[in-house]
Enzyme design. Structure first.
Site, PDB file in Angstrom:
ATOM      1  N   ASN A 135       4.853  -4.308   3.503  1.00 17.37           N
ATOM      2  CA  ASN A 135       4.534  -3.499   4.683  1.00 17.37           C
ATOM      3  C   ASN A 135       3.529  -4.114   5.655  1.00 17.37           C
ATOM      4  O   ASN A 135       3.555  -3.782   6.840  1.00 17.37           O
ATOM      5  CB  ASN A 135       4.141  -2.074   4.280  1.00 17.37           C
ATOM      6  CG  ASN A 135       2.950  -2.029   3.361  1.00 17.37           C
ATOM      7  OD1 ASN A 135       2.601  -3.032   2.723  1.00 17.37           O
ATOM      8  ND2 ASN A 135       2.320  -0.887   3.257  1.00 17.37           N
ATOM      9  N   GLU A 185      -4.149  -3.012  -5.867  1.00 22.02           N
ATOM     10  CA  GLU A 185      -4.168  -2.139  -4.678  1.00 22.02           C
ATOM     11  C   GLU A 185      -2.810  -1.469  -4.636  1.00 22.02           C
ATOM     12  O   GLU A 185      -1.812  -2.096  -4.246  1.00 22.02           O
ATOM     13  CB  GLU A 185      -4.407  -2.975  -3.413  1.00 22.02           C
ATOM     14  CG  GLU A 185      -5.708  -3.757  -3.405  1.00 22.02           C
ATOM     15  CD  GLU A 185      -6.942  -2.859  -3.335  1.00 22.02           C
ATOM     16  OE1 GLU A 185      -6.815  -1.681  -2.963  1.00 22.02           O
ATOM     17  OE2 GLU A 185      -8.031  -3.337  -3.688  1.00 22.02           O
ATOM     18  N   LEU A 186      -2.752  -0.189  -5.035  1.00 20.68           N
ATOM     19  CA  LEU A 186      -1.452   0.431  -5.318  1.00 20.68           C
ATOM     20  C   LEU A 186      -1.122   1.573  -4.351  1.00 20.68           C
ATOM     21  O   LEU A 186      -1.652   1.641  -3.258  1.00 20.68           O
ATOM     22  CB  LEU A 186      -1.434   0.890  -6.780  1.00 20.68           C
ATOM     23  CG  LEU A 186      -1.878  -0.173  -7.792  1.00 20.68           C
ATOM     24  CD1 LEU A 186      -1.904   0.378  -9.210  1.00 20.68           C
ATOM     25  CD2 LEU A 186      -0.972  -1.404  -7.720  1.00 20.68           C
ATOM     26  N   CYS A 229       0.185   2.274   2.907  1.00 15.13           N
ATOM     27  CA  CYS A 229      -0.304   2.830   1.635  1.00 15.13           C
ATOM     28  C   CYS A 229      -1.214   4.027   1.852  1.00 15.13           C
ATOM     29  O   CYS A 229      -1.175   4.981   1.088  1.00 15.13           O
ATOM     30  CB  CYS A 229      -1.024   1.748   0.844  1.00 15.13           C
ATOM     31  SG  CYS A 229      -2.314   0.935   1.789  1.00 15.13           S
TER      32      CYS A 229
HETATM   33  P1  NAP Z   1       6.518  -3.556  -4.984  1.00 13.10           P
HETATM   34  O1  NAP Z   1       7.954  -3.296  -5.150  1.00 13.10           O
HETATM   35  O2  NAP Z   1       5.600  -3.210  -6.086  1.00 13.10           O
HETATM   36  O3  NAP Z   1       6.404  -5.118  -4.612  1.00 13.10           O
HETATM   37  C1  NAP Z   1       5.170  -5.715  -4.310  1.00 13.10           C
HETATM   38  C2  NAP Z   1       5.208  -7.184  -4.712  1.00 13.10           C
HETATM   39  O4  NAP Z   1       5.306  -7.275  -6.127  1.00 13.10           O
HETATM   40  C3  NAP Z   1       6.405  -7.935  -4.158  1.00 13.10           C
HETATM   41  O5  NAP Z   1       6.023  -9.252  -3.829  1.00 13.10           O
HETATM   42  C4  NAP Z   1       7.363  -7.934  -5.347  1.00 13.10           C
HETATM   43  O6  NAP Z   1       8.296  -8.999  -5.321  1.00 13.10           O
HETATM   44  C5  NAP Z   1       6.382  -8.134  -6.479  1.00 13.10           C
HETATM   45  N1  NAP Z   1       6.883  -7.756  -7.798  1.00 13.10           N
HETATM   46  C6  NAP Z   1       7.934  -6.969  -8.127  1.00 13.10           C
HETATM   47  N2  NAP Z   1       8.062  -6.912  -9.478  1.00 13.10           N
HETATM   48  C7  NAP Z   1       7.081  -7.667 -10.000  1.00 13.10           C
HETATM   49  C8  NAP Z   1       6.671  -8.016 -11.311  1.00 13.10           C
HETATM   50  N3  NAP Z   1       7.311  -7.543 -12.399  1.00 13.10           N
HETATM   51  N4  NAP Z   1       5.605  -8.818 -11.475  1.00 13.10           N
HETATM   52  C9  NAP Z   1       4.937  -9.304 -10.406  1.00 13.10           C
HETATM   53  N5  NAP Z   1       5.280  -9.030  -9.127  1.00 13.10           N
HETATM   54  C10 NAP Z   1       6.325  -8.209  -8.933  1.00 13.10           C
HETATM   55  O7  NAP Z   1       5.945  -2.808  -3.689  1.00 13.10           O
HETATM   56  P2  NAP Z   1       6.576  -2.709  -2.223  1.00 13.10           P
HETATM   57  O8  NAP Z   1       7.722  -1.758  -2.260  1.00 13.10           O
HETATM   58  O9  NAP Z   1       6.776  -4.060  -1.640  1.00 13.10           O
HETATM   59  O10 NAP Z   1       5.348  -2.056  -1.421  1.00 13.10           O
HETATM   60  C11 NAP Z   1       5.146  -0.688  -1.325  1.00 13.10           C
HETATM   61  C12 NAP Z   1       4.033  -0.228  -2.252  1.00 13.10           C
HETATM   62  O11 NAP Z   1       2.848  -0.971  -2.023  1.00 13.10           O
HETATM   63  C13 NAP Z   1       3.664   1.221  -1.980  1.00 13.10           C
HETATM   64  O12 NAP Z   1       3.498   1.906  -3.192  1.00 13.10           O
HETATM   65  C14 NAP Z   1       2.334   1.100  -1.245  1.00 13.10           C
HETATM   66  O13 NAP Z   1       1.518   2.235  -1.339  1.00 13.10           O
HETATM   67  C15 NAP Z   1       1.738  -0.087  -1.891  1.00 13.10           C
HETATM   68  N6  NAP Z   1       0.693  -0.675  -1.044  1.00 13.10           N
HETATM   69  C16 NAP Z   1      -0.612  -0.525  -1.408  1.00 13.10           C
HETATM   70  C17 NAP Z   1      -1.614  -1.025  -0.591  1.00 13.10           C
HETATM   71  C18 NAP Z   1      -3.066  -0.862  -0.960  1.00 13.10           C
HETATM   72  O14 NAP Z   1      -3.895  -1.581  -0.405  1.00 13.10           O
HETATM   73  N7  NAP Z   1      -3.411   0.038  -1.869  1.00 13.10           N
HETATM   74  C19 NAP Z   1      -1.290  -1.684   0.595  1.00 13.10           C
HETATM   75  C20 NAP Z   1       0.058  -1.814   0.932  1.00 13.10           C
HETATM   76  C21 NAP Z   1       1.044  -1.310   0.101  1.00 13.10           C
HETATM   77  P3  NAP Z   1       9.810  -8.735  -4.827  1.00 13.10           P
HETATM   78  O15 NAP Z   1       9.702  -8.312  -3.405  1.00 13.10           O
HETATM   79  O16 NAP Z   1      10.449 -10.053  -5.020  1.00 13.10           O
HETATM   80  O17 NAP Z   1      10.365  -7.653  -5.719  1.00 13.10           O
END
Ligand code: NAP
Length: 494
Positions: A158, A260-261, A294
């Site tokens: 994002n 950071e989730l 997020c």
């Molecule tokens: P995601 O599906 O968890 O993916 C995030 C990253 O993790 C991607 O690079 C993904 O790679 C990788 N990943 C996936 N499976 C993994 C594994 N088993 N081991 C290590 N890395 C892995 O999240 P998203 O859909 O991209 O982002 C949305 C989420 O992020 C929302 O829940 C949002 O709230 C959260 N977020 C939190 C913050 C904060 O600062 N708290 C900021 C922004 C976003 P691939 O793309 O190759 O699957």
């Protein structure tokens, strides 16, 4: 200016100072029209291992002083600045956010790099007054901070540029080597950042070892498992979903992990505030980046006795937003990143309406609005068990929940497994203080929305929203370790 996305951006990964491809490639599409933007390699396990090995060798070999690290990061900031419009257009092309928001993200990334550069000079230790304990009056001890070694930086879709900078900047500032892994649906801006680093390294008057910064693209689970299993990775900095964060936490052994989730952030709008201004802020906070933030406003909590007035103001603000092509300079709400995000929001919306919520405005999606576009949608009569209130919704929904009194507002704000940020609009200092103390979240923002983040402030959630803090100074602390050095009484009698 063209209203079209970029095309032909076929990029490589940076491993040990070489730009390399892979046997398989991932196509990146523009969310608004599904046209290909470019492609990136899909790293094999051995390529991820090679990147970590290169990083381990580089950090061992690195002799960069704090000043040289400052120069490297400053030069990177200038590189990003000089390519700002190209990077912004790439960002909109791959992620679908409005071009005006993409430019803001690039500008923030430049500042985050500059702040990281400055922080390289501030890795202070402290003098420990040993004479505070009986018998140690002649001992002198101090602490110094040292890099942890290899940092893995895994980022979501994002904010694909600034979230990568949030990790890479402080990690390099602290003297580490990094392996970056951007999200597979938005990998291009992450790679552009590493191109800027590579150009900066060639330009500065310092011996930057090959492999000090690496970027790999490809499946998160493949990359993640190599990172978890590789002994050389000392620290994992992850931003993304709670599900993946928990997986990393449960499998990281002795590695340091920052998570950071997700969030389900509340913003309370009390009726002692300027309702019109609060409504505009709430809608901006819920619909920015099509709600894919997020700490976006996920739940608006209002007093029952002023619900109608507040809902009307929110509807007026939501209806004023321009929806459409992200490359149109006027657009404020555009596409969601992919079908999976879009379908999730549609499902949450439909179920919430089925359960009795009222659609005050919006409610249309896809079709003539554009691919993966969801109209800003205000929902009233929302109750806590409806999915728009109980789940993290990565879309431009504005669910309004009404409560009988202020204590119930606080209770409702805390009625979530998450605890990222919260907002409260009130002119009453006692209510503001009560909310700040009682809301269980990493940040409570008075007179703005939950979705507030400045890049140098400590940022990170409680409960299932994460562990640890980002923000340059706090990330540098996380990416360095404290060593105690003691000078004790010698063998001469002086
Ligand atoms: P995601 O599906 O968890 O993916 C995030 C990253 O993790 C991607 O690079 C993904 O790679 C990788 N990943 C996936 N499976 C993994 C594994 N088993 N081991 C290590 N890395 C892995 O999240 P998203 O859909 O991209 O982002 C949305 C989420 O992020 C929302 O829940 C949002 O709230 C959260 N977020 C939190 C913050 C904060 O600062 N708290 C900021 C922004 C976003 P691939 O793309 O190759 O699957």
């Amino acid at each position: 200016m063209s209203q079209q996305s970029a095309t032909g951006l076929d990029k490589s990964m940076l491993v040990g100072g070489e730009w390399v491809g892979a046997d398989d490639r991932i196509t990146v599409i523009h969310p608004y029209d599904s046209e290909p933007v470019g492609s990136v390699p899909s790293a094999s396990e051995s390529q991820v291992e090679a990147a970590v090995d290169a990083a381990a060798e580089a950090v061992e070999a690195s002799t960069l002083s704090a000043y040289e690290r400052y120069e490297l990061l400053s030069a990177t900031a200038r590189q990003v600045e000089s390519r700002a419009e190209e990077i912004a257009r790439t960002l909109t092309s791959e992620q679908g956010k409005p071009i005006t928001e993409a430019r803001t993200e690039v500008d923030r990334a430049v500042q985050t790099l500059d702040m990281s550069a400055e922080e390289a000079k501030r890795m202070f230790g402290e003098y420990v007054p040993m004479d505070a304990q009986r018998g140690f009056a002649r001992d002198h001890c101090f602490t110094q901070r040292e890099p942890v070694g290899v940092v893995a930086a895994i980022t979501p879709f994002n904010f694909p540029l600034n979230l990568m900078v949030h990790k890479v900047g402080p990690a390099l500032a602290a003297g580490n080597a990094v392996v970056g892994k951007p999200a597979s649906n938005t990998p291009l801006c992450g790679i552009l950042l590493f191109e800027c680093l590579d150009d900066a390294a060639a330009e500065v008057d310092a011996d930057v070892p090959d492999g000090l910064f690496n970027v790999v693209t490809g499946s998160g689970s493949t990359t993640g498992d190599v990172i978890l299993e590789h002994d050389a990775v000392e620290s994992i900095s992850f931003t993304g979903s709670t599900a993946v964060g928990k997986y990393l936490a449960n499998n990281s052994g002795m590695k340091e992990v920052t998570l950071e989730l997700g969030g389900n952030d509340p913003t309370i709008v009390w009726d002692d505030t300027d309702i019109e201004q609060a409504a505009e802020a709430v809608v901006g906070g819920a619909c920015g980046n099509a709600g894919q933030v997020c700490n976006s406003v996920e739940r608006v909590i209002v007093p029952e006795h002023a619900e109608a007035e507040i809902v009307d103001a929110i509807v007026e603000a939501a209806e004023a937003l321009a929806v459409g092509n992200p490359f149109d300079e006027a657009t404020q709400v555009a596409s969601m990143v992919d079908d999976s995000q879009f379908d999730d929001v549609v499902e949450i919306f439909e179920k919430t309406v089925e359960m009795g919520a009222t659609v005050e405005c919006g409610g249309n999606y896809g079709g003539e609005l554009g691919e993966r576009v969801f109209e800003p949608t205000v929902l009233s009569d929302v109750t806590p068990e409806m999915p728009a209130a109980s789940e993290e919704t990565f879309g431009p929904l504005v669910p309004v929940i009404s409560v009988p009194d202020f204590e119930a507002a606080i209770e409702e704000a805390n009625n979530t497994r998450y605890g990222l940020e919260a907002g409260i609009f009130t002119q009453d200092i006692d209510r503001a203080k009560r909310a700040a103390d009682a809301i269980d979240a990493g940040g409570v923002n008075v007179n703005t929305v939950s979705g507030f983040r400045a890049d140098h402030m400590p940022y990170g959630g409680f409960k299932e929203s994460g562990v640890g803090k980002e923000g340059i100074k706090y990330a540098v602390e996380h990416f360095s370790r404290q060593k105690l050095v003691g000078f004790h009484q010698g063998f001469t009698d002086v």
